[in-house]
Motif scaffolding. Structure first.
Motif, PDB file in Angstrom:
ATOM      1  N   PHE A  65     -28.516  28.244   2.971  1.00 24.99           N
ATOM      2  CA  PHE A  65     -28.688  25.997   2.975  1.00 24.99           C
ATOM      3  C   PHE A  65     -27.242  25.679   2.268  1.00 24.99           C
ATOM      4  CE2 PHE A  65     -30.210  23.261  -0.735  1.00 24.99           C
ATOM      5  CZ  PHE A  65     -30.883  22.348  -0.028  1.00 24.99           C
ATOM      6  N   ASN A  66     -27.041  24.782   2.838  1.00 23.03           N
ATOM      7  CA  ASN A  66     -25.143  24.200   2.266  1.00 23.03           C
ATOM      8  C   ASN A  66     -25.496  23.153   1.003  1.00 23.03           C
ATOM      9  OD1 ASN A  66     -23.284  22.885   1.775  1.00 23.03           O
ATOM     10  ND2 ASN A  66     -22.778  23.544   3.751  1.00 23.03           N
ATOM     11  N   THR A  67     -25.521  23.441  -0.221  1.00 21.91           N
ATOM     12  CA  THR A  67     -25.520  22.495  -1.316  1.00 21.91           C
ATOM     13  C   THR A  67     -24.198  20.495  -1.670  1.00 21.91           C
ATOM     14  OG1 THR A  67     -24.009  24.203  -2.889  1.00 21.91           O
ATOM     15  CG2 THR A  67     -26.242  24.257  -2.817  1.00 21.91           C
ATOM     16  N   SER A  68     -23.836  21.586  -0.689  1.00 20.65           N
ATOM     17  CA  SER A  68     -22.469  20.278  -0.816  1.00 20.65           C
ATOM     18  C   SER A  68     -22.461  19.245   0.432  1.00 20.65           C
ATOM     19  CB  SER A  68     -21.217  20.351  -0.031  1.00 20.65           C
ATOM     20  OG  SER A  68     -21.111  21.037   1.084  1.00 20.65           O
ATOM     21  N   TYR A  69     -23.667  18.999   1.374  1.00 21.71           N
ATOM     22  CA  TYR A  69     -24.642  17.955   2.240  1.00 21.71           C
ATOM     23  C   TYR A  69     -24.492  16.934   1.000  1.00 21.71           C
ATOM     24  CZ  TYR A  69     -24.622  20.908   6.199  1.00 21.71           C
ATOM     25  OH  TYR A  69     -24.532  21.784   7.086  1.00 21.71           O
ATOM     26  N   PRO A  70     -24.280  14.981   1.474  1.00 19.64           N
ATOM     27  CA  PRO A  70     -24.588  14.057   1.084  1.00 19.64           C
ATOM     28  C   PRO A  70     -25.662  14.271   1.134  1.00 19.64           C
ATOM     29  CG  PRO A  70     -22.463  13.901   1.906  1.00 19.64           C
ATOM     30  CD  PRO A  70     -23.269  15.468   2.866  1.00 19.64           C
ATOM     31  N   GLN A  71     -26.553  14.206   1.995  1.00 16.74           N
ATOM     32  CA  GLN A  71     -28.049  13.866   1.669  1.00 16.74           C
ATOM     33  C   GLN A  71     -29.455  14.401   1.008  1.00 16.74           C
ATOM     34  OE1 GLN A  71     -30.461  11.601   3.783  1.00 16.74           O
ATOM     35  NE2 GLN A  71     -28.230  10.871   4.000  1.00 16.74           N
ATOM     36  N   VAL A  72     -28.573  16.052   0.898  1.00 11.30           N
ATOM     37  CA  VAL A  72     -28.810  17.658   0.204  1.00 11.30           C
ATOM     38  C   VAL A  72     -29.430  16.459  -1.628  1.00 11.30           C
ATOM     39  CG1 VAL A  72     -28.832  19.275  -0.842  1.00 11.30           C
ATOM     40  CG2 VAL A  72     -29.039  19.019   1.572  1.00 11.30           C
ATOM     41  N   ARG A  73     -28.224  16.458  -1.875  1.00 16.35           N
ATOM     42  CA  ARG A  73     -27.520  15.663  -3.486  1.00 16.35           C
ATOM     43  C   ARG A  73     -28.577  14.729  -3.535  1.00 16.35           C
ATOM     44  NH1 ARG A  73     -21.876  17.091  -1.431  1.00 16.35           N
ATOM     45  NH2 ARG A  73     -21.980  14.475  -1.984  1.00 16.35           N
ATOM     46  N   ARG A  74     -28.269  13.512  -2.799  1.00 14.73           N
ATOM     47  CA  ARG A  74     -28.657  12.582  -2.918  1.00 14.73           C
ATOM     48  C   ARG A  74     -30.521  12.472  -2.759  1.00 14.73           C
ATOM     49  NH1 ARG A  74     -31.028   8.027  -0.052  1.00 14.73           N
ATOM     50  NH2 ARG A  74     -29.862   9.013   1.869  1.00 14.73           N
ATOM     51  N   ARG A  75     -31.679  13.699  -2.251  1.00 15.92           N
ATOM     52  CA  ARG A  75     -32.850  13.742  -2.061  1.00 15.92           C
ATOM     53  C   ARG A  75     -33.282  14.600  -3.345  1.00 15.92           C
ATOM     54  NH1 ARG A  75     -34.523  10.465   1.679  1.00 15.92           N
ATOM     55  NH2 ARG A  75     -33.606   9.866   3.180  1.00 15.92           N
ATOM     56  N   THR A 105     -10.496  31.148  -4.277  1.00 12.43           N
ATOM     57  CA  THR A 105     -10.536  30.306  -5.440  1.00 12.43           C
ATOM     58  C   THR A 105     -11.748  30.726  -6.065  1.00 12.43           C
ATOM     59  OG1 THR A 105     -11.507  28.802  -4.136  1.00 12.43           O
ATOM     60  CG2 THR A 105      -9.242  28.547  -4.182  1.00 12.43           C
ATOM     61  N   ARG A 106     -13.051  31.465  -5.543  1.00 14.12           N
ATOM     62  CA  ARG A 106     -14.510  31.306  -5.898  1.00 14.12           C
ATOM     63  C   ARG A 106     -14.711  32.565  -6.863  1.00 14.12           C
ATOM     64  NH1 ARG A 106     -17.953  27.665  -2.700  1.00 14.12           N
ATOM     65  NH2 ARG A 106     -16.810  26.173  -2.029  1.00 14.12           N
ATOM     66  N   GLY A 107     -13.135  33.587  -6.141  1.00 14.12           N
ATOM     67  CA  GLY A 107     -13.574  35.432  -6.421  1.00 14.12           C
ATOM     68  C   GLY A 107     -12.311  36.232  -6.618  1.00 14.12           C
ATOM     69  N   PRO A 108     -12.458  37.102  -7.232  1.00 11.50           N
ATOM     70  CA  PRO A 108     -11.329  37.920  -7.285  1.00 11.50           C
ATOM     71  C   PRO A 108     -11.125  38.464  -5.935  1.00 11.50           C
ATOM     72  CG  PRO A 108     -13.184  39.669  -8.490  1.00 11.50           C
ATOM     73  CD  PRO A 108     -13.447  38.118  -7.873  1.00 11.50           C
ATOM     74  N   SER A 194     -17.418  21.181   4.272  1.00 14.06           N
ATOM     75  CA  SER A 194     -19.042  21.351   3.788  1.00 14.06           C
ATOM     76  C   SER A 194     -19.353  22.127   3.302  1.00 14.06           C
ATOM     77  CB  SER A 194     -20.080  20.919   4.882  1.00 14.06           C
ATOM     78  OG  SER A 194     -20.668  21.898   5.059  1.00 14.06           O
ATOM     79  N   MET A 195     -18.225  24.200   3.984  1.00 16.36           N
ATOM     80  CA  MET A 195     -18.643  25.318   3.397  1.00 16.36           C
ATOM     81  C   MET A 195     -17.773  25.130   2.288  1.00 16.36           C
ATOM     82  SD  MET A 195     -18.667  27.755   7.186  1.00 16.36           S
ATOM     83  CE  MET A 195     -20.189  27.207   7.435  1.00 16.36           C
ATOM     84  N   LEU A 196     -16.450  24.615   2.158  1.00 15.32           N
ATOM     85  CA  LEU A 196     -14.989  24.920   1.529  1.00 15.32           C
ATOM     86  C   LEU A 196     -16.187  24.473   0.356  1.00 15.32           C
ATOM     87  CD1 LEU A 196     -12.408  23.977   3.960  1.00 15.32           C
ATOM     88  CD2 LEU A 196     -12.864  26.360   2.474  1.00 15.32           C
ATOM     89  N   ARG A 197     -16.323  23.193   0.343  1.00 13.52           N
ATOM     90  CA  ARG A 197     -17.271  22.128  -1.095  1.00 13.52           C
ATOM     91  C   ARG A 197     -18.017  22.650  -1.881  1.00 13.52           C
ATOM     92  NH1 ARG A 197     -13.500  17.168  -0.894  1.00 13.52           N
ATOM     93  NH2 ARG A 197     -15.959  15.910  -1.933  1.00 13.52           N
ATOM     94  N   GLY A 198     -18.833  23.309  -0.455  1.00 17.51           N
ATOM     95  CA  GLY A 198     -20.137  23.859  -1.427  1.00 17.51           C
ATOM     96  C   GLY A 198     -20.482  25.262  -1.835  1.00 17.51           C
TER      97      GLY A 198
END
Length: 414
Positions: A65-75, A105-108, A194-198
């Motif tokens: 499940f990818n959290t960055s999708y616009p439809q996901v964030r909206r719904r 950028t997200r971890g060591p 989407s993977m980079l942003r979510g």
């Protein structure tokens, strides 16, 4: 639950309670339209469902499940899904050992040091440029870019053949369910963005919690499961029970087989087939929530699901999911288990083959030219939506359902 025949007929009948059908019905109901969903199976979600099997949570095919999708964030209220994240990166099993590709950028953990013949400084620079462009550019820029295959786009971006074969091909084969990198470059760039942003996650209750959350927002009487449709009629649809349901508009939101049966003549792209083997083990062979791919392409990817969500397995047990292209064939599970022993560097003789899930219509083929969105209107009062009308993703399915609702509302004068 109120009868489907209770009261006046609905304005709109939506056939199929997958993501597209749920999104369409919710948008229509929000606009004041009496939209009702009929679903042939016993639950919502279509391909996106989860089962309880011998104490394990088994999704119908490995999904994330990818959290960055616009439809996901909206719904969706994401907190209600109780999401558990994967490690932001991927492990690749190669002849030279296991390599880690991570997002610094997200971890060591940084990108693994690789043999020179597999990656060069030029590859690292190309990866940085590609990722920065896709992450920072507006989506509309990527949508309007020239289109070619993913393989051609990666070559044009300056990646060496060794890097493509070591990293991109094993990883993207699991994303697009094809191992020739023939997917549209526009689709690749949007997915990479989407993977980079979510964050890639799994809901604590299984991937089926996503459509269940959408369905929970529907009012009583709007959703009817175990209600197959036999055919469309001039005034609505004929149910398998022999009852005809009238409606001003009908939206077919089924999989490709349902579209072919109910709307013959409507073009549907070929679909990719994927099989996922689920094994139970006494202990995790990895110990971290990270996706593992195979540079030798004997499987698409494997993951210890109980490392991501402990509740996927009973206490003291581990659940491993491994996906391959195509269907299950005699002897394939044992060959996959042999490859897993090598990839995880552990014995797999004691692993219990728990179950197998083959999804025949897992993902639409998206070779160029690939339209990113297509009209859902296919005739007077007839509409069709699903990921095959957009892109093969949660975003594509939800966006297609939303577009169907907009076109229905426009045609109904609303």
């Amino acid at each position: 639950m109120p009868s489907l025949n209770a009261g006046p007929p609905p304005d709109v009948l939506v056939i199929g309670a997958g993501l597209a059908g749920l999104a369409c019905a919710r948008d229509l109901r929000s606009a004041g339209i009496d939209a009702r969903i009929v679903e042939a199976s016993d639950g919502v979600g279509g391909r996106m469902r989860s089962d309880r099997y011998e104490g394990f949570v088994v999704d119908r095919g490995f999904q994330v499940f990818n959290t960055s999708y616009p439809q996901v964030r909206r719904r969706l209220a994401l907190r209600e899904l109780r999401l558990r994240p994967f490690t932001p990166g991927v492990l690749v099993h190669t002849d030279h050992g296991r390599l880690r590709f991570g997002d610094p950028t997200r971890g060591p953990r940084r990108l693994s040091a690789l043999p020179a013949r597999e990656v060069t400084v030029r590859d690292l620079l190309a990866l940085g440029v590609l990722s920065a462009r896709d992450a920072l550019a507006p989506a509309r820029v990527l949508k309007r870019a020239g289109e070619r295959t993913t393989w051609t786009a990666l070559a044009a971006a300056g990646f060496s053949d060794g890097f493509v074969e070591t990293f991109f091909r094993p990883f993207l084969s699991g994303v697009f369910l094809e191992d020739e990198l023939e997917t549209s470059s526009r689709v690749f760039h949007l997915v990479w963005r989407s993977m980079l942003r979510g964050t890639l996650c799994l809901p604590t209750a299984g991937i089926g919690a996503v459509p269940a959350l959408l369905a929970d927002a529907l009012p009583p009487g709007a959703l009817h499961t175990e209600t197959p449709v036999e055919q469309l009629t001039d005034g609505g649809a004929l149910l398998g029970s022999g009852t005809e349901i009238g409606a001003r508009a009908v939206v077919v939101a089924t999989g490709p087989a349902g579209v072919a049966a109910l709307l013959p003549g409507v073009e549907v792209p070929p679909y990719r087939v994927v099989t996922t083997y689920y094994h139970a083990a006494g202990a995790s062979p990895l110990g971290e929530p990270t996706l593992l791919t195979d540079g030798r392409r004997r499987f698409l990817n494997t993951c210890v699901l109980s490392d991501v969500v402990p509740g996927y397995a009973p206490a003291g047990r581990s659940l491993i999911a491994t996906s391959v292209l195509g269907t299950d064939t005699p002897g394939r599970e044992s060959r996959v288990r042999e490859a897993l022993a090598e990839a995880y560097a552990t014995g797999t003789e004691g692993w219990e083959p728990l179950t197998v899930r083959t999804v025949l219509d897992a993902l639409p083929a998206m070779a160029p030219p690939q339209p990113l969105s297509r009209t859902t209107r296919v005739g007077p009062g007839r509409y069709v939506c699903g990921d095959h009308r957009a892109t093969g993703s949660v975003q594509g399915a939800l966006a297609s359902g939303a577009r169907a609702a907009r076109e229905v509302l426009r045609d109904l004068g609303r």
